[in-house]
Design an enzyme around this catalytic site. Structure first.
Site, PDB file in Angstrom:
ATOM      1  N   GLU A   1      39.343  39.735  52.013  1.00  0.00           N
ATOM      2  CA  GLU A   1      39.811  38.952  50.867  1.00  0.00           C
ATOM      3  C   GLU A   1      40.761  39.795  50.034  1.00  0.00           C
ATOM      4  O   GLU A   1      40.429  40.899  49.596  1.00  0.00           O
ATOM      5  CB  GLU A   1      38.661  38.480  49.984  1.00  0.00           C
TER       6      GLU A   1
ATOM      7  N   GLU B   1      41.242  44.962  46.065  1.00  0.00           N
ATOM      8  CA  GLU B   1      41.477  44.706  44.642  1.00  0.00           C
ATOM      9  C   GLU B   1      42.072  45.963  44.005  1.00  0.00           C
ATOM     10  O   GLU B   1      41.805  47.077  44.443  1.00  0.00           O
ATOM     11  CB  GLU B   1      40.147  44.330  43.971  1.00  0.00           C
TER      12      GLU B   1
ATOM     13  N   ASN C   1      46.958  48.349  47.009  1.00  0.00           N
ATOM     14  CA  ASN C   1      47.937  47.282  47.118  1.00  0.00           C
ATOM     15  C   ASN C   1      47.760  46.576  48.462  1.00  0.00           C
ATOM     16  O   ASN C   1      47.832  47.221  49.524  1.00  0.00           O
ATOM     17  CB  ASN C   1      49.341  47.887  46.996  1.00  0.00           C
TER      18      ASN C   1
ATOM     19  N   ASP D   1      47.977  35.858  41.616  1.00  0.00           N
ATOM     20  CA  ASP D   1      48.779  35.714  40.404  1.00  0.00           C
ATOM     21  C   ASP D   1      50.016  34.872  40.722  1.00  0.00           C
ATOM     22  O   ASP D   1      50.794  35.215  41.613  1.00  0.00           O
ATOM     23  CB  ASP D   1      49.209  37.094  39.905  1.00  0.00           C
TER      24      ASP D   1
ATOM     25  N   LYS E   1      56.804  32.460  35.703  1.00  0.00           N
ATOM     26  CA  LYS E   1      58.127  32.510  35.086  1.00  0.00           C
ATOM     27  C   LYS E   1      59.177  32.826  36.150  1.00  0.00           C
ATOM     28  O   LYS E   1      58.959  33.669  37.016  1.00  0.00           O
ATOM     29  CB  LYS E   1      58.163  33.571  33.987  1.00  0.00           C
TER      30      LYS E   1
ATOM     31  N   ASP F   1      46.346  27.046  42.239  1.00  0.00           N
ATOM     32  CA  ASP F   1      46.398  25.886  41.355  1.00  0.00           C
ATOM     33  C   ASP F   1      47.796  25.705  40.771  1.00  0.00           C
ATOM     34  O   ASP F   1      47.972  24.921  39.834  1.00  0.00           O
ATOM     35  CB  ASP F   1      45.371  26.013  40.228  1.00  0.00           C
TER      36      ASP F   1
END
Length: 245
Positions: free
Chosen positions: A76, A101, A128, A151, A155, A187
């Site tokens: 994951e 993570e 990373n 993430d 923008k 989402d």
């Protein structure tokens, strides 16, 4: 012939932006205790290259040696506080899991909860993600790769930081076994469409779903990220792709 560059020749930088900004907040006392108590078992030490979260080329692990057995491996990316992967590792003791993570507090919380639950088929790496896929994991070693609610960098000036970009297909394809599955969820509608375009255009993957979007992956527990998106009225989009042999 010029000498090869050394570590003292000056700073080196990654070739493209990473998909995160590493927060510098300190861990709580409980997280510090969890790190001290559990990191020796759960944490994989990744040899570093140019940055604190990098992985040096040639640093491949042997999953059988790490987990002490031969089993399916699920990775994951962006495991957060570990809710999804701990639930999966608890439900599937015959499968091995790796959480990737960069936020140490999330890793500490994952270790704490995994330790309390007695989970033994889980390891964590602070690195990373693309470098983990390219340098730490052997070729064709992963059965499933999960990217849940990365993430969105919504923008316009930041979208170049998104994880699932054209460069992601080759490194994900390198780590996945032929027939292995890449599962994604977000989402953010425009990111979902970008993910789909990137993977539809990759010669290494084929759709593992019919219609416009995949069904919700039943193995994904409901997390804070998903609840937040739903409360904001954003549709949750799932995708699933199979690694072409």
């Amino acid at each position: 012939m010029p000498d090869a560059p050394s570590d003292t020749d000056g700073p080196r930088f990654r070739e493209r932006p990473v998909s995160f900004v590493r927060r510098s907040g300190r861990m709580s006392d409980g997280q510090e205790r969890a790190w001290a108590e559990y990191s020796a078992f759960y944490l994989l030490e990744a040899p570093r290259d140019a940055a604190a979260t990098s992985v040096r080329a040639g640093s491949e692990i042997d999953p059988e040696a790490v987990y002490g057995r031969s089993a399916r491996l699920v990775v994951e990316i962006g495991s957060g506080q570990g809710h999804a992967i701990i639930s999966a590792a608890t439900a599937h003791p015959d499968t091995d899991f790796l959480a990737v993570e960069v936020f140490r507090a999330g890793l500490a919380r994952t270790m704490l909860d995994a330790g309390r639950e007695g989970v033994r088929n889980l390891r964590l790496v602070e690195a990373n993600a693309p470098e983990v896929l390219e340098h730490l994991l052997p070729v064709a070693s992963v059965d499933e790769l999960w990217v849940f609610f990365p993430d969105p960098w919504h923008k316009n000036k930041h979208t170049k930081r998104r994880l699932v970009a054209p460069e992601f297909g080759p490194v994900a394809g390198r780590a996945l076994k032929p027939g292995g599955v890449l599962r994604l969820a977000t989402d953010w509608e425009d990111y979902a469409r970008q993910m789909r375009t990137v993977l539809d255009e990759s010669p290494l993957f084929e759709r593992a779903f019919a219609g416009e979007w995949a069904e919700r992956f039943e193995g994904r527990v409901l997390t804070a990220f998903e609840r937040k998106g739903s409360r904001a009225g954003r549709a949750i989009r799932d995708l699933a792709y199979r690694r072409i042999a």
